[in-house]
Design an enzyme around this catalytic site. Structure first.
Site, PDB file in Angstrom:
ATOM      1  N   ASP A 195       0.875  -1.183   0.000  1.00 28.96           N
ATOM      2  CA  ASP A 195       0.000   0.000   0.000  1.00 28.96           C
ATOM      3  C   ASP A 195       0.908   1.227   0.000  1.00 28.96           C
ATOM      4  O   ASP A 195       2.133   1.112   0.130  1.00 28.96           O
ATOM      5  CB  ASP A 195      -0.910  -0.011   1.243  1.00 28.96           C
ATOM      6  CG  ASP A 195      -1.809   1.225   1.303  1.00 28.96           C
ATOM      7  OD1 ASP A 195      -2.452   1.544   0.281  1.00 28.96           O
ATOM      8  OD2 ASP A 195      -1.859   1.901   2.354  1.00 28.96           O
ATOM      9  N   SER A 196       0.293   2.393  -0.108  1.00 32.80           N
ATOM     10  CA  SER A 196       1.072   3.634  -0.049  1.00 32.80           C
ATOM     11  C   SER A 196       1.439   3.996   1.386  1.00 32.80           C
ATOM     12  O   SER A 196       2.241   4.893   1.616  1.00 32.80           O
ATOM     13  CB  SER A 196       0.240   4.763  -0.650  1.00 32.80           C
ATOM     14  OG  SER A 196      -0.971   4.884   0.086  1.00 32.80           O
TER      15      SER A 196
ATOM     16  N   TYR B 198      -0.895   8.386  -2.961  1.00 31.71           N
ATOM     17  CA  TYR B 198      -1.082   7.968  -4.350  1.00 31.71           C
ATOM     18  C   TYR B 198      -2.341   8.596  -4.951  1.00 31.71           C
ATOM     19  O   TYR B 198      -2.417   8.846  -6.144  1.00 31.71           O
ATOM     20  CB  TYR B 198      -1.217   6.440  -4.418  1.00 31.71           C
ATOM     21  CG  TYR B 198       0.090   5.699  -4.577  1.00 31.71           C
ATOM     22  CD1 TYR B 198       1.136   5.870  -3.663  1.00 31.71           C
ATOM     23  CD2 TYR B 198       0.278   4.811  -5.620  1.00 31.71           C
ATOM     24  CE1 TYR B 198       2.327   5.167  -3.810  1.00 31.71           C
ATOM     25  CE2 TYR B 198       1.459   4.106  -5.770  1.00 31.71           C
ATOM     26  CZ  TYR B 198       2.479   4.286  -4.867  1.00 31.71           C
ATOM     27  OH  TYR B 198       3.652   3.590  -5.009  1.00 31.71           O
ATOM     28  N   GLY B 199      -3.341   8.795  -4.100  1.00 26.78           N
ATOM     29  CA  GLY B 199      -4.644   9.238  -4.596  1.00 26.78           C
ATOM     30  C   GLY B 199      -4.653  10.604  -5.255  1.00 26.78           C
ATOM     31  O   GLY B 199      -5.594  10.964  -5.953  1.00 26.78           O
TER      32      GLY B 199
ATOM     33  N   CYS C  68      -4.431  -1.721  -1.912  1.00 22.87           N
ATOM     34  CA  CYS C  68      -4.600  -0.291  -2.193  1.00 22.87           C
ATOM     35  C   CYS C  68      -5.505  -0.172  -3.418  1.00 22.87           C
ATOM     36  O   CYS C  68      -5.140  -0.657  -4.497  1.00 22.87           O
ATOM     37  CB  CYS C  68      -3.243   0.331  -2.482  1.00 22.87           C
ATOM     38  SG  CYS C  68      -3.335   2.042  -3.042  1.00 22.87           S
TER      39      CYS C  68
ATOM     40  N   CYS D 153     -11.150   2.817  -0.144  1.00 22.00           N
ATOM     41  CA  CYS D 153      -9.718   3.099   0.039  1.00 22.00           C
ATOM     42  C   CYS D 153      -9.334   2.319   1.285  1.00 22.00           C
ATOM     43  O   CYS D 153     -10.024   2.385   2.311  1.00 22.00           O
ATOM     44  CB  CYS D 153      -9.480   4.594   0.239  1.00 22.00           C
ATOM     45  SG  CYS D 153      -7.858   4.970   0.957  1.00 22.00           S
ATOM     46  N   THR D 154      -8.253   1.577   1.199  1.00 25.32           N
ATOM     47  CA  THR D 154      -7.925   0.663   2.291  1.00 25.32           C
ATOM     48  C   THR D 154      -7.614   1.396   3.601  1.00 25.32           C
ATOM     49  O   THR D 154      -7.788   0.834   4.680  1.00 25.32           O
ATOM     50  CB  THR D 154      -6.737  -0.230   1.878  1.00 25.32           C
ATOM     51  OG1 THR D 154      -5.638   0.608   1.491  1.00 25.32           O
ATOM     52  CG2 THR D 154      -7.113  -1.139   0.732  1.00 25.32           C
ATOM     53  N   HIS D 155      -7.161   2.642   3.523  1.00 21.20           N
ATOM     54  CA  HIS D 155      -6.883   3.401   4.754  1.00 21.20           C
ATOM     55  C   HIS D 155      -8.096   3.439   5.700  1.00 21.20           C
ATOM     56  O   HIS D 155      -7.947   3.435   6.915  1.00 21.20           O
ATOM     57  CB  HIS D 155      -6.461   4.837   4.407  1.00 21.20           C
ATOM     58  CG  HIS D 155      -5.000   4.956   4.164  1.00 21.20           C
ATOM     59  ND1 HIS D 155      -4.388   4.430   3.052  1.00 21.20           N
ATOM     60  CD2 HIS D 155      -4.009   5.527   4.908  1.00 21.20           C
ATOM     61  CE1 HIS D 155      -3.089   4.677   3.113  1.00 21.20           C
ATOM     62  NE2 HIS D 155      -2.836   5.352   4.223  1.00 21.20           N
TER      63      HIS D 155
END
Ligand code: DGL
Length: 237
Positions: free
Chosen positions: A21-22, A53-54, A85, A198-200
């Site tokens: 992921d970022s 990244y977004g 991600c 979004c995985t966050h």
């Protein structure tokens, strides 16, 4: 001396899964996989030098992801890379598969189908990065799995930045406050289901759920992604 003796063992140690992921977004995915299969050997890679990244263009994202893929291959040579991600997934999953044909990739698909299955109002909300929101992939998924639903999009770089930089040291109250604007936006637009695209957001799913209750449900892709990674792993053994 000890390092010298250990080095060959470290170098030959086989890594089953790398989670990429970022930043911190893939952590809940890796923890879920370890919960389901404790013996899995996992490495976590957060490309924090290139976060977020977004906010990047498609070309920039592809460049960063290919660089990360090359480093991961050289250093860990894993069987499977889980692209934890959504932004990397929509911009670069196919490109990664072409570039590293010896590695299996598992992507992260937003739970649009699940949202379409449960939405009573037929109005669903996608909470993601701007890059993911702007990508036609989600519209295709919606047309396929939730054709009669309206899908409201919200790219939320502020909330993602809060999660990356502050959420781990914040209070529950701070985290609930941070997700209020997003939940309010979806409520005002008539959504009864929010998709964590979004995985966050998985890092503060409980707080999002608490703010969204009782009229809005929150869905995510964790189980789907982890089950896919484990079944692929089973097939490779
Ligand atoms: N965690 C990433 C995702 O799922 C995005 C965060 C970022 O903007 O780097 O899309």
């Amino acid at each position: 001396m000890l390092k010298k003796l250990l080095q060959p063992c470290l170098e030959t140690k086989l890594v089953d899964f790398v989670f990429l992921d970022s930043g911190t977004g893939g952590i809940p995915y890796m923890l879920k996989l370890k919960e389901k299969y404790e013996g899995a050997s996992c490495v976590y890679v957060g490309d924090t030098a290139n976060f977020p990244y977004g906010e990047k263009s498609h070309e920039e994202i592809v460049k960063c992801v290919l660089e990360a893929g090359s480093k991961i291959q050289k250093k860990f040579n894993p069987k499977i890379i889980v692209i934890a991600c959504n932004t990397m997934n929509v911009n670069a999953l196919d490109i990664l598969r072409d570039a590293y044909a010896d590695i299996q990739f598992v992507g992260t698909v937003p739970a649009i189908k699940v949202a379409g299955d449960i939405s009573e109002k037929r109005c669903i909300g996608l909470l993601a990065t701007k890059s993911t929101c702007n990508h036609p992939y989600n519209q295709d998924l919606k047309n396929h799995f939730a054709a009669d639903c309206k899908m409201v999009l919200r790219g939320d770089p502020e909330l993602i930045s809060f999660i990356e930089h502050e959420s781990f040291t914040s209070t529950e109250e701070d985290r609930m406050k941070a997700c209020e604007p997003a939940v309010k936006y979806f409520r005002e637009n008539g959504c009864d289901t929010i998709i964590l695209g979004c995985t966050h957001f998985l890092n503060i799913k409980n707080e999002i759920q608490m703010v969204a209750a009782p009229d809005i449900k929150v869905v995510d892709s964790v189980d789907g992604v982890v089950n896919r990674a484990l079944s692929l792993y089973g097939a490779l053994r």
